[in-house]
Design a protein around this motif. Structure first.
Motif, PDB file in Angstrom:
ATOM      1  N   LYS A  26      35.963  42.925  41.991  1.00 45.54           N
ATOM      2  CA  LYS A  26      35.076  43.918  42.770  1.00 45.54           C
ATOM      3  C   LYS A  26      34.519  45.261  41.346  1.00 45.54           C
ATOM      4  CE  LYS A  26      37.736  43.949  46.343  1.00 45.54           C
ATOM      5  NZ  LYS A  26      39.020  43.992  47.086  1.00 45.54           N
ATOM      6  N   ALA A  27      34.587  45.230  40.159  1.00 43.07           N
ATOM      7  CA  ALA A  27      34.748  46.581  39.687  1.00 43.07           C
ATOM      8  C   ALA A  27      33.847  45.466  38.191  1.00 43.07           C
ATOM      9  CB  ALA A  27      36.016  46.224  38.565  1.00 43.07           C
ATOM     10  N   LEU A  28      32.991  44.504  38.370  1.00 40.22           N
ATOM     11  CA  LEU A  28      31.933  44.135  37.754  1.00 40.22           C
ATOM     12  C   LEU A  28      32.900  43.427  36.945  1.00 40.22           C
ATOM     13  CD1 LEU A  28      28.963  46.215  38.740  1.00 40.22           C
ATOM     14  CD2 LEU A  28      29.478  44.173  40.023  1.00 40.22           C
ATOM     15  N   ASN A  29      33.939  42.633  36.618  1.00 41.18           N
ATOM     16  CA  ASN A  29      34.578  42.753  35.607  1.00 41.18           C
ATOM     17  C   ASN A  29      34.470  43.384  34.314  1.00 41.18           C
ATOM     18  OD1 ASN A  29      35.175  40.145  36.741  1.00 41.18           O
ATOM     19  ND2 ASN A  29      33.303  38.925  36.210  1.00 41.18           N
ATOM     20  N   GLU A  61      28.388  35.865  39.142  1.00 36.20           N
ATOM     21  CA  GLU A  61      27.079  35.702  38.652  1.00 36.20           C
ATOM     22  C   GLU A  61      26.118  37.139  38.656  1.00 36.20           C
ATOM     23  OE1 GLU A  61      25.465  33.688  42.918  1.00 36.20           O
ATOM     24  OE2 GLU A  61      26.916  31.721  42.063  1.00 36.20           O
ATOM     25  N   LYS A  62      26.705  38.292  39.529  1.00 40.12           N
ATOM     26  CA  LYS A  62      26.405  39.335  39.320  1.00 40.12           C
ATOM     27  C   LYS A  62      26.467  39.799  37.935  1.00 40.12           C
ATOM     28  CE  LYS A  62      25.492  43.972  41.271  1.00 40.12           C
ATOM     29  NZ  LYS A  62      26.316  45.058  41.558  1.00 40.12           N
ATOM     30  N   ALA A  63      27.799  39.765  37.088  1.00 40.32           N
ATOM     31  CA  ALA A  63      27.906  39.971  35.908  1.00 40.32           C
ATOM     32  C   ALA A  63      28.920  39.491  35.139  1.00 40.32           C
ATOM     33  CB  ALA A  63      28.772  41.575  36.126  1.00 40.32           C
ATOM     34  N   ALA A  66      30.340  43.926  32.822  1.00 37.92           N
ATOM     35  CA  ALA A  66      30.455  45.361  32.459  1.00 37.92           C
ATOM     36  C   ALA A  66      30.480  46.411  31.709  1.00 37.92           C
ATOM     37  CB  ALA A  66      29.458  46.065  34.570  1.00 37.92           C
ATOM     38  N   GLY A  67      31.517  45.670  31.199  1.00 39.74           N
ATOM     39  CA  GLY A  67      31.481  46.977  29.996  1.00 39.74           C
ATOM     40  C   GLY A  67      33.588  46.647  29.960  1.00 39.74           C
ATOM     41  N   ALA A  68      33.110  48.282  28.730  1.00 43.77           N
ATOM     42  CA  ALA A  68      35.289  47.964  28.860  1.00 43.77           C
ATOM     43  C   ALA A  68      35.589  49.065  30.501  1.00 43.77           C
ATOM     44  CB  ALA A  68      35.387  49.054  27.878  1.00 43.77           C
ATOM     45  N   ILE A  70      35.583  51.961  32.263  1.00 43.55           N
ATOM     46  CA  ILE A  70      35.496  53.121  31.721  1.00 43.55           C
ATOM     47  C   ILE A  70      36.671  53.554  33.009  1.00 43.55           C
ATOM     48  CG2 ILE A  70      33.984  55.174  32.577  1.00 43.55           C
ATOM     49  CD1 ILE A  70      31.823  53.327  32.049  1.00 43.55           C
ATOM     50  N   LYS A  71      37.389  53.306  33.996  1.00 42.17           N
ATOM     51  CA  LYS A  71      38.163  54.512  34.848  1.00 42.17           C
ATOM     52  C   LYS A  71      39.008  54.462  34.309  1.00 42.17           C
ATOM     53  CE  LYS A  71      35.294  53.239  39.208  1.00 42.17           C
ATOM     54  NZ  LYS A  71      35.107  52.790  39.433  1.00 42.17           N
ATOM     55  N   GLU A  72      39.543  53.616  33.286  1.00 39.52           N
ATOM     56  CA  GLU A  72      40.904  53.211  33.030  1.00 39.52           C
ATOM     57  C   GLU A  72      41.230  54.065  31.833  1.00 39.52           C
ATOM     58  OE1 GLU A  72      43.952  49.318  32.013  1.00 39.52           O
ATOM     59  OE2 GLU A  72      42.007  49.379  30.428  1.00 39.52           O
ATOM     60  N   MET A  73      39.872  54.122  30.771  1.00 42.27           N
ATOM     61  CA  MET A  73      39.705  55.230  29.820  1.00 42.27           C
ATOM     62  C   MET A  73      39.915  56.329  29.794  1.00 42.27           C
ATOM     63  SD  MET A  73      37.693  52.818  27.330  1.00 42.27           S
ATOM     64  CE  MET A  73      36.210  52.889  28.343  1.00 42.27           C
ATOM     65  N   SER A  74      38.540  56.790  30.995  1.00 41.29           N
ATOM     66  CA  SER A  74      38.021  58.265  30.596  1.00 41.29           C
ATOM     67  C   SER A  74      39.099  59.176  30.747  1.00 41.29           C
ATOM     68  CB  SER A  74      37.738  58.254  31.993  1.00 41.29           C
ATOM     69  OG  SER A  74      38.782  58.021  33.200  1.00 41.29           O
ATOM     70  N   ALA A 108      26.157  42.048  30.650  1.00 39.85           N
ATOM     71  CA  ALA A 108      27.063  41.929  29.479  1.00 39.85           C
ATOM     72  C   ALA A 108      26.143  43.390  28.588  1.00 39.85           C
ATOM     73  CB  ALA A 108      26.515  40.568  29.058  1.00 39.85           C
ATOM     74  N   LEU A 109      27.164  44.217  29.392  1.00 39.72           N
ATOM     75  CA  LEU A 109      26.984  45.698  28.784  1.00 39.72           C
ATOM     76  C   LEU A 109      27.913  46.152  27.921  1.00 39.72           C
ATOM     77  CD1 LEU A 109      24.793  47.211  32.516  1.00 39.72           C
ATOM     78  CD2 LEU A 109      24.012  45.889  30.289  1.00 39.72           C
ATOM     79  N   GLY A 110      27.270  47.420  27.226  1.00 40.89           N
ATOM     80  CA  GLY A 110      28.950  47.850  26.806  1.00 40.89           C
ATOM     81  C   GLY A 110      30.086  46.536  26.377  1.00 40.89           C
ATOM     82  N   CYS A 113      28.598  42.881  26.751  1.00 42.82           N
ATOM     83  CA  CYS A 113      28.047  42.760  25.583  1.00 42.82           C
ATOM     84  C   CYS A 113      28.565  42.380  24.465  1.00 42.82           C
ATOM     85  CB  CYS A 113      26.783  43.019  25.202  1.00 42.82           C
ATOM     86  SG  CYS A 113      25.222  42.736  24.438  1.00 42.82           S
ATOM     87  N   GLU A 114      29.630  42.978  23.956  1.00 40.33           N
ATOM     88  CA  GLU A 114      30.417  42.848  23.068  1.00 40.33           C
ATOM     89  C   GLU A 114      31.477  41.538  22.881  1.00 40.33           C
ATOM     90  OE1 GLU A 114      31.205  47.178  23.247  1.00 40.33           O
ATOM     91  OE2 GLU A 114      30.910  47.382  21.362  1.00 40.33           O
ATOM     92  N   LEU A 115      31.396  41.296  23.905  1.00 42.14           N
ATOM     93  CA  LEU A 115      32.672  40.633  24.216  1.00 42.14           C
ATOM     94  C   LEU A 115      31.457  39.071  24.069  1.00 42.14           C
ATOM     95  CD1 LEU A 115      34.779  38.728  25.316  1.00 42.14           C
ATOM     96  CD2 LEU A 115      34.357  39.186  27.851  1.00 42.14           C
ATOM     97  N   PRO A 133      25.238  50.753  26.913  1.00 39.72           N
ATOM     98  CA  PRO A 133      25.049  52.165  26.954  1.00 39.72           C
ATOM     99  C   PRO A 133      25.645  53.004  27.196  1.00 39.72           C
ATOM    100  CG  PRO A 133      25.982  50.631  29.178  1.00 39.72           C
ATOM    101  CD  PRO A 133      25.774  50.290  27.242  1.00 39.72           C
ATOM    102  N   GLU A 134      26.669  52.958  25.788  1.00 43.07           N
ATOM    103  CA  GLU A 134      28.269  53.807  26.014  1.00 43.07           C
ATOM    104  C   GLU A 134      27.656  55.552  25.058  1.00 43.07           C
ATOM    105  OE1 GLU A 134      27.544  50.569  24.140  1.00 43.07           O
ATOM    106  OE2 GLU A 134      30.263  49.908  24.731  1.00 43.07           O
ATOM    107  N   ILE A 135      26.173  55.773  24.639  1.00 42.53           N
ATOM    108  CA  ILE A 135      25.975  56.974  24.409  1.00 42.53           C
ATOM    109  C   ILE A 135      25.416  57.739  25.748  1.00 42.53           C
ATOM    110  CG2 ILE A 135      23.281  56.002  24.817  1.00 42.53           C
ATOM    111  CD1 ILE A 135      23.871  58.198  21.438  1.00 42.53           C
ATOM    112  N   GLY A 138      28.910  59.824  26.032  1.00 41.70           N
ATOM    113  CA  GLY A 138      29.369  60.403  25.268  1.00 41.70           C
ATOM    114  C   GLY A 138      30.020  59.597  24.097  1.00 41.70           C
ATOM    115  N   VAL A 139      29.826  57.977  23.980  1.00 39.46           N
ATOM    116  CA  VAL A 139      30.497  57.640  23.309  1.00 39.46           C
ATOM    117  C   VAL A 139      29.737  56.811  22.750  1.00 39.46           C
ATOM    118  CG1 VAL A 139      33.537  57.959  24.445  1.00 39.46           C
ATOM    119  CG2 VAL A 139      31.654  56.013  25.075  1.00 39.46           C
ATOM    120  N   ILE A 140      30.234  55.333  22.407  1.00 36.52           N
ATOM    121  CA  ILE A 140      29.524  54.805  20.905  1.00 36.52           C
ATOM    122  C   ILE A 140      30.470  53.318  21.267  1.00 36.52           C
ATOM    123  CG2 ILE A 140      28.652  56.184  19.036  1.00 36.52           C
ATOM    124  CD1 ILE A 140      30.218  55.006  17.113  1.00 36.52           C
ATOM    125  N   PRO A 141      29.571  52.644  20.788  1.00 31.23           N
ATOM    126  CA  PRO A 141      30.644  50.490  21.010  1.00 31.23           C
ATOM    127  C   PRO A 141      31.347  50.987  20.508  1.00 31.23           C
ATOM    128  CG  PRO A 141      28.231  50.659  20.510  1.00 31.23           C
ATOM    129  CD  PRO A 141      28.488  51.619  20.405  1.00 31.23           C
TER     130      PRO A 141
END
Ligand code: HXC
Length: 260
Positions: A26-29, A61-63, A66-68, A70-74, A108-110, A113-115, A133-135, A138-141
Motif C-alpha cells: 500500500k505504500a509502494l514498499n 511488480e509495481k515498486a 518508492a523511497g524512504a 516520507i510520511k514517517e520522516m516528514s 526504484a526511487l530515492g 534506488c539507493e537500496l 527525486p529527493e530534491i 527539499g532534501v537530498i539523497p
C-alpha cells in the motif's frame, strides 16, 4: 525457513539462497524504520548461516521501493534525525558479506534506488524506473545516492538525476552501468534467483572474498587494492575448495565444492 517480520518483509530460503521480499504494497514498499531493521536482520542472520550462500532482494511488480518513508520522516526535527542517525542502520546491509542480488521491477526511487545500489548485482525489468527525486522534497539523497550513483554512472548522469529528479528507465540504467542485466518484467525474479543459485554453487568463501575484493575497488587506491586482491588470492589456497576446483579442471569434470 519462511517468515514474516511484522508484515514489512517476507523471507524464504531455497537451496542455499535467501529471498527477501519487501512487503508494504500500500505504500509502494516505502522503506520505514521497521523495514530497514527487518531487511538488515534477515541478511545478517543468513550471513551467519553457512547453508545460505547468496541473497535475493526484491519488491513488487509495481515498486521495488518508492523511497524512504516520507510520511514517517516528514515531521521529524533536525535533532531527532541527527540523534537517531536516521538511515545509519543501512550501513549494516552493506557490511553483509554474502552476495546480494536486487531484482527490480517498477519504481526504484530515492531510498529504493539507493537500496538497489547497496546490492551487488541489479537485475531490472524493462519497465523499471530509477531515480533520486529527493530534491523535489527539499532534501537530498540520504542513503548513499550522491556517492554510489556517482560511482556507478559518473558525474554527468548523477548530477542530472540528483539535481533535476529525472528518472531513468532500465535501458538507460544499463547503458550507464547502474544495472547488470535488463530482462522482461515477468522474468526479473527468476533471473535474480538463477544468478543467486549460480553463485550458491560456487565455493562460499571464494564468493564472499570476491565480493570483498570488488568492494575494495571503491575504498582503496589502486596499488593497495591490487595488493589486497593478491593476498586474498593467495589465502584461498588454504581452502579445500581451491584444491577441488583446480583438480576438477585438470580431470575435466565439474567441481563439487565442500563449502557451498
Ligand atoms: C511514503 C509513499 C512513498 C514514500 C509512495 N507512497 N511513495 N509513502 N513514502 N516514499 C504512498 C503514497 O503516499 C500512497 O499512499 C501510496 O504509496 C501509493 O502511491 P501513489 O503516489 O498514489 O502512487 P502513484 O500515483 O502510482 O505514484 C507512484 C510514485 C509516487 C510516482 C512512485 O508514489 C511518488 O512519487 N512517490 C515518492 C517518490 C519519492 O519522492 N521518493 C524519494 C523519497 S525520499 P496513500 O496512503 O495516499 O494511498 C528518500 C530519501 C530521503 O527516499 C533522503 C533524505 C532524508
Amino acid at each position: 525457513d519462511s517468515g514474516q517480520h511484522e508484515g514489512v518483509i517476507r523471507t524464504e530460503t531455497r537451496d542455499g539462497v535467501g529471498v527477501i521480499r519487501l512487503n508494504r504494497p500500500k505504500a509502494l514498499n516505502a522503506l520505514n524504520y521497521d523495514t530497514m531493521v527487518a531487511v538488515v536482520d534477515a541478511a545478517e542472520a543468513w550471513e551467519r548461516d553457512e547453508s545460505i550462500s547468496a541473497i535475493v532482494l526484491t519488491g513488487s511488480e509495481k515498486a521495488f521501493a518508492a523511497g524512504a518513508d516520507i510520511k514517517e520522516m516528514s515531521s521529524k526535527s533536525y535533532t531527532e534525525m541527527y540523534q537517531s542517525d536516521w538511515f545509519a542502520q543501512w550501513q549494516r546491509l552493506t557490511q553483509v558479506r554474502l552476495p546480494i542480488v536486487a531484482a527490480v521491477n517498477g519504481y526504484a526511487l530515492g531510498g529504493g534506488c539507493e537500496l538497489a545500489m547497496m546490492c551487488d548485482i541489479i537485475v531490472a525489468g524493462e519497465g523499471a524506473k530509477f531515480g533520486q527525486p529527493e530534491i523535489n522534497l527539499g532534501v537530498i539523497p540520504g542513503m548513499g545516492g550522491s556517492q554510489r550513483l556517482t560511482r556507478a554512472v559518473g558525474k554527468a548522469k548523477a548530477m542530472d538525476m540528483i539535481l533535476t529528479a529525472r528518472n531513468i528507465g532500465a535501458d538507460e540504467a544499463e547503458r550507464a552501468g547502474l544495472v547488470s542485466r535488463v530482462v522482461a518484467d515477468d522474468a526479473v525474479v527468476d533471473t535474480a534467483l538463477q544468478i543467486a543459485d549460480t553463485i550458491a554453487q560456487k565455493s562460499r568463501p571464494a564468493a564472499m572474498l570476491a565480493k570483498e575484493a570488488v568492494g575494495a575497488a571503491f575504498e582503496t587506491p589502486l596499488a593497495q587494492g591490487l595488493t589486497f586482491e593478491r593476498r586474498v588470492f593467495h589465502s584461498l589456497f588454504a581452502t579445500e575448495d581451491q584444491k577441488e576446483g583446480m583438480a576438477a579442471f585438470a580431470e575435466r569434470r565439474d567441481p563439487t565444492f565442500k563449502n557451498r
